[in-house]
Write an enzyme that holds these catalytic residues in place. Structure first.
Site, PDB file in Angstrom:
ATOM      1  N   GLU A   1      -4.650   0.657   9.815  1.00 22.32           N
ATOM      2  CA  GLU A   1      -4.151   2.002  10.103  1.00 22.32           C
ATOM      3  C   GLU A   1      -4.062   2.230  11.613  1.00 22.32           C
ATOM      4  OE1 GLU A   1      -6.595   1.278   7.939  1.00 22.32           O
ATOM      5  OE2 GLU A   1      -6.607   2.655   6.219  1.00 22.32           O
TER       6      GLU A   1
ATOM      7  N   GLU B   1      -9.838   2.723  -5.115  1.00 25.38           N
ATOM      8  CA  GLU B   1      -9.472   4.093  -4.742  1.00 25.38           C
ATOM      9  C   GLU B   1      -8.253   4.606  -5.513  1.00 25.38           C
ATOM     10  OE1 GLU B   1     -10.942   3.917  -0.109  1.00 25.38           O
ATOM     11  OE2 GLU B   1      -8.887   3.326  -0.511  1.00 25.38           O
TER      12      GLU B   1
ATOM     13  N   ASP C   1       0.853  -1.182   0.000  1.00 27.76           N
ATOM     14  CA  ASP C   1       0.000   0.000   0.000  1.00 27.76           C
ATOM     15  C   ASP C   1       0.893   1.237   0.000  1.00 27.76           C
ATOM     16  OD1 ASP C   1      -2.303   1.795   0.421  1.00 27.76           O
ATOM     17  OD2 ASP C   1      -3.342  -0.032   1.012  1.00 27.76           O
TER      18      ASP C   1
ATOM     19  N   HIS D   1      -2.783   3.280  -4.573  1.00 24.54           N
ATOM     20  CA  HIS D   1      -2.209   2.739  -3.327  1.00 24.54           C
ATOM     21  C   HIS D   1      -0.774   2.243  -3.578  1.00 24.54           C
ATOM     22  CE1 HIS D   1      -5.685   2.916  -0.608  1.00 24.54           C
ATOM     23  NE2 HIS D   1      -6.445   2.576  -1.626  1.00 24.54           N
TER      24      HIS D   1
ATOM     25  N   PHE E   1     -13.732  -5.123  10.032  1.00 25.56           N
ATOM     26  CA  PHE E   1     -13.481  -5.291  11.458  1.00 25.56           C
ATOM     27  C   PHE E   1     -12.437  -4.302  11.970  1.00 25.56           C
ATOM     28  CE2 PHE E   1     -15.097 -10.001  11.437  1.00 25.56           C
ATOM     29  CZ  PHE E   1     -16.374  -9.540  11.178  1.00 25.56           C
TER      30      PHE E   1
HETATM   31  C1  TNX Z   1     -10.954   1.353   2.330  1.00 26.22           C
HETATM   32  S1  TNX Z   1     -11.408  -1.510   1.211  1.00 26.22           S
HETATM   33  C2  TNX Z   1      -9.845   0.783   1.755  1.00 26.22           C
HETATM   34  C3  TNX Z   1      -8.628   0.587   2.573  1.00 26.22           C
HETATM   35  C4  TNX Z   1      -8.746   1.262   3.916  1.00 26.22           C
HETATM   36  C5  TNX Z   1     -10.114   0.980   4.499  1.00 26.22           C
HETATM   37  C6  TNX Z   1     -10.309   1.514   5.873  1.00 26.22           C
HETATM   38  C7  TNX Z   1     -10.521  -0.887   0.228  1.00 26.22           C
HETATM   39  C8  TNX Z   1     -10.540  -1.634  -0.990  1.00 26.22           C
HETATM   40  N1  TNX Z   1      -9.841   0.248   0.489  1.00 26.22           N
HETATM   41  O1  TNX Z   1      -7.513   1.059   1.862  1.00 26.22           O
HETATM   42  O2  TNX Z   1      -7.743   0.773   4.745  1.00 26.22           O
HETATM   43  O3  TNX Z   1     -11.099   1.517   3.648  1.00 26.22           O
HETATM   44  O4  TNX Z   1     -11.510   1.049   6.431  1.00 26.22           O
END
Ligand code: TNX
Length: 526
Positions: free
Chosen positions: A455, A309, A175, A246, A404
Site C-alpha cells: 500500500e 479478511e 486484490d 479482496h 516487512f
Molecule cells: C493484512 S496479511 C492483509 C493485507 C494487508 C496487510 C497490511 C493478509 C492476509 N491481509 O491485505 O496488505 O495486512 O499489513
C-alpha cells in the site's frame, strides 16, 4: 556468509581461481554449474570452461557432484582444498545452494554484472562446510496488487532470494485495488481490473488522493518467464488469487460477480473492501476457471487462494443469500466461506496440487491437506497449533516479525509505512516454532515467510529498502539451526552489506536511512 551454514571450519591452504578455470558437473548438477559459469564470466571477464566430473585445471576448478548422498534433500558439502572447490549434494537444489555459498566466499566484486576493474586471480580460503536447511519452506511474498512492480524487479528479487537460499516467491496477484494476471477467459480482469483511477496520498484515512491513475499486469508469457527464471534458481513461485474477499477489482470488471447493482470501480482506497464475490454458481465457476488458467502457468505444487479478511456484510444483507444457504445446506452466511474454500480445494486437488490459505480459512474448518499461513498478530501462534492439530502443514508468517511493510523504527525519518515497527534485530529474533508448541506437532511447521504488502511502497527502490536487510535476517531464521545470536549476526550482516552494494540493492543501512531514503532531511555526515 548469510544464512550461516550448519558447520564451517577453516582447513588447509585453499585454492586459486583464475581466467580459464573450469566448472565440472555431472547430469543433475549441470544447471547450477551453467548458472555459476555465466555469473562468474560476467563478473570477472574470464573464460570459464565447462567440463565433465572430476576435471582439474591449473587455473582452478569447481566440481559439482550430485549423487545418492546420506544428507538432507537440499543439503550440500563444500570443500576448498588445493585442488579446487568440491560441492557434493544429494539433489540439484543442494548443488545450487553450494554454488550460492561459494559466491559468498568470493570477493563481493564478483557479485557484479561486469568487472568494475580488472579481476586477476582470486584466492578462496581452505574450508569445510556441511550445510542443510532447517525448514523446507523459506518464503518471500510480494504484493504486486496494491502497486504493480515491473517484471525486471521480480527477476532481481528471485536472484536475491536464491543468493540467500530462500526457495519460495509468493506473488499476491490480485486484490481490491488491482488485478495483475492475464486470464484469457476473462479479459476484462486486465482491461478494467488492472487499472485504478487514483490512490491514497499519505496515510490511509488522511482523506487525500493523488488523482494519478495506476496499474499494470503481467501477461501469461511474463508470468511463465518469471516461473522459468525462478526454477533455475530453485525458487518455486506460488501464485495467490485472493478470494472470496479482496475481490473488488474483479467485481469492477464483471459486476455480475458481486452482490450489489451499483457499478463499482477498482478500489482506490486502502483497507478492506466490503464488496466481495457473491457465491452463486457463476461466481464459483469464475474462481474455478481462473484457478485452472493459473495452474496452467504455475507448475508448482501449491496454489494460494488467500481467504483473508472477507467481510460477510454483503452476504448477510443480500436478499438472495438465505436461498443460497438453504440450497447448500448451510445454517447461514457465516458458513459460506468455508463451503467455498472446500469447492476451491477440489479444483486444486483435481490437478494434484495443494491449496494454501491465510489462517482465516481455519475459522470454519479448512479442507484436508491444505496449508495454512498463520499471520494474524494475536492469533498466529494459536492458529498454528489449531491448524497443526487438524492435520495441516503450517507456514509461519506472523505480522509482528515478518510483515516487512512495517517501518524499521518508530521514527519520523523512516519513509511512510503502514505502522511501526520491525527492526532488523527484531526480525532476526523471530522463532518460527512458537513457544509452547506441542512437541508432537512441530513437524507440521514447514517454514517461515516474510511479506511485503505495498500500500505504501510504490517503487522497486522502496521495496528493496523495506526488504533488505530484513530479508537477510529472515533467510537465516528459515535456514540456519536454532541458537542464533544477534551479537554474532550483526557484524556478519555489516560485512554482508558489501555484497548488497555490489548487487545494487537499495538496502537500509543498519544505522538508519541515507538522506535519499529518509522522509525528513537531516545533514549527511561529513
Ligand atoms: C493484512 S496479511 C492483509 C493485507 C494487508 C496487510 C497490511 C493478509 C492476509 N491481509 O491485505 O496488505 O495486512 O499489513
Amino acid at each position: 556468509m548469510i544464512p550461516r551454514p550448519v558447520t564451517s571450519r577453516n582447513v588447509g591452504p585453499g585454492t586459486t581461481l583464475a581466467d580459464g578455470m573450469v566448472i565440472a558437473a555431472d547430469g543433475p548438477g549441470q544447471g547450477a554449474a551453467a548458472l555459476l559459469a555465466t555469473e562468474l564470466e560476467a563478473a570477472t571477464g574470464w573464460r570459464v570452461h565447462r567440463a565433465g566430473p572430476g576435471a582439474q585445471s591449473p587455473h582452478g576448478a569447481v566440481r559439482l557432484q550430485v549423487g545418492p548422498e546420506p544428507m538432507a534433500d537440499e543439503g550440500y558439502r563444500l570443500r576448498v582444498t588445493e585442488s579446487g572447490v568440491d560441492i557434493v549434494a544429494a539433489s540439484a537444489a543442494g548443488a545450487f545452494y553450494g554454488t550460492r555459498t561459494l559466491r559468498q566466499l568470493l570477493p563481493p566484486a564478483l557479485l557484479r554484472s561486469a568487472p568494475a576493474r580488472p579481476v586477476g586471480t582470486v584466492h578462496v580460503e581452505g574450508l569445510e562446510i556441511d550445510d542443510a536447511p532447517r525448514f523446507q519452506w523459506r518464503g518471500l511474498a510480494l504484493d504486486v496488487a496494491r502497486h504493480f512492480f515491473p517484471k525486471d524487479f521480480i527477476l532481481k528479487l528471485i536472484d536475491l532470494a536464491g543468493l540467500h537460499k530462500l526457495n519460495v516467491l509468493h506473488l499476491h496477484l490480485t486484490d481490491d485495488q488491482g488485478w495483475r494476471a492475464q486470464i484469457d477467459r476473462y479479459p476484462r480482469l486486465t482491461q478494467v481490473g488492472a487499472w485504478r483511477r487514483q490512490s491514497p496520498l499519505g496515510h490511509q484515512g488522511d482523506g487525500r488522493f493523488d488523482g494519478v491513475p495506476h496499474g499494470g499486469f503481467y501477461t501469461k508469457d511474463d508470468l511463465s518467464e518469471i516461473v522459468a527464471y525462478a526454477a533455475r534458481r530453485f525458487v518455486t513461485v506460488v501464485p495467490e488469487i485472493d478470494m472470496p474477499g479482496h475481490m473488488q477489482a474483479a467485481v469492477a470488471s464483471y459486476p455480475e460477480l458481486g452482490n450489489i447493482t451499483r457499478q463499482l470501480e477498482v478500489f482506490t482506497d486502502w483497507g478492506i473492501s466490503e464488496h466481495v464475490l457473491n457465491l452463486e454458481e457463476p461466481a464459483v465457476r469464475f474462481c474455478a476457471e481462473v484457478l485452472e488458467e493459473i495452474m496452467d502457468i504455475f507448475p508448482g505444487p501449491y496454489v494460494h487462494i488467500g481467504g483473508d479478511e472477507c467481510p460477510t456484510t454483503e452476504w448477510e444483507a443480500s436478499p438472495r443469500s438465505p436461498r443460497l444457504c438453504q440450497m447448500l445446506g448451510l445454517s447461514g452466511a457465516h458458513q459460506l466461506q468455508s463451503w467455498f474454500t472446500a469447492q476451491m480445494s477440489k479444483v486444486v486437488a483435481a490437478r494434484g496440487k495443494r491449496l494454501i490459505g491465510w489462517d482465516e480459512v481455519l475459522d470454519a474448518g479448512a479442507p484436508p491437506g491444505s496449508v495454512i499461513m498463520a499471520w494474524r498478530q494475536h492469533h498466529a501462534a494459536q492458529a498454528a497449533v489449531q491448524g497443526a492439530r487438524a492435520g495441516h502443514d503450517i507456514v509461519m508468517a506472523p505480522e509482528p516479525w515478518t510483515y516487512f511493510d512495517w517501518a524499521y523504527a518508530d521514527d519520523p525519518k523512516e519513509p511512510l509505512a503502514i505502522r511501526p515497527s520491525i527492526s532488523v534485530e527484531h526480525a532476526y529474533s523471530f522463532e518460527p516454532v512458537p513457544a509452547g508448541f506441542p512437541e508432537e506437532l512441530q513437524h507440521r511447521v514447514i517454514g517461515a515467510q516474510c511479506q511485503l504488502w505495498t500500500e505504501y511502497v510504490t517503487t522497486a527502490r522502496h521495496a528493496e529498502y523495506m526488504y533488505f536487510p530484513r530479508v537477510c535476517a529472515l533467510a537465516e531464521v528459515a535456514w540456519s539451526p536454532r541458537g542464533r545470536r544477534w551479537e554474532e549476526f550483526e557484524p556478519r550482516l555489516r560485512r554482508h552489506t558489501a555484497r548488497l552494494d555490489a548487487l545494487g540493492v537499495n538496502y537500509r543501512p543498519l544505522d538508519g536511512p541515507t538522506p535519499g531514503q529518509a522522509r525528513t532531511w537531516s545533514e549527511p555526515e561529513r
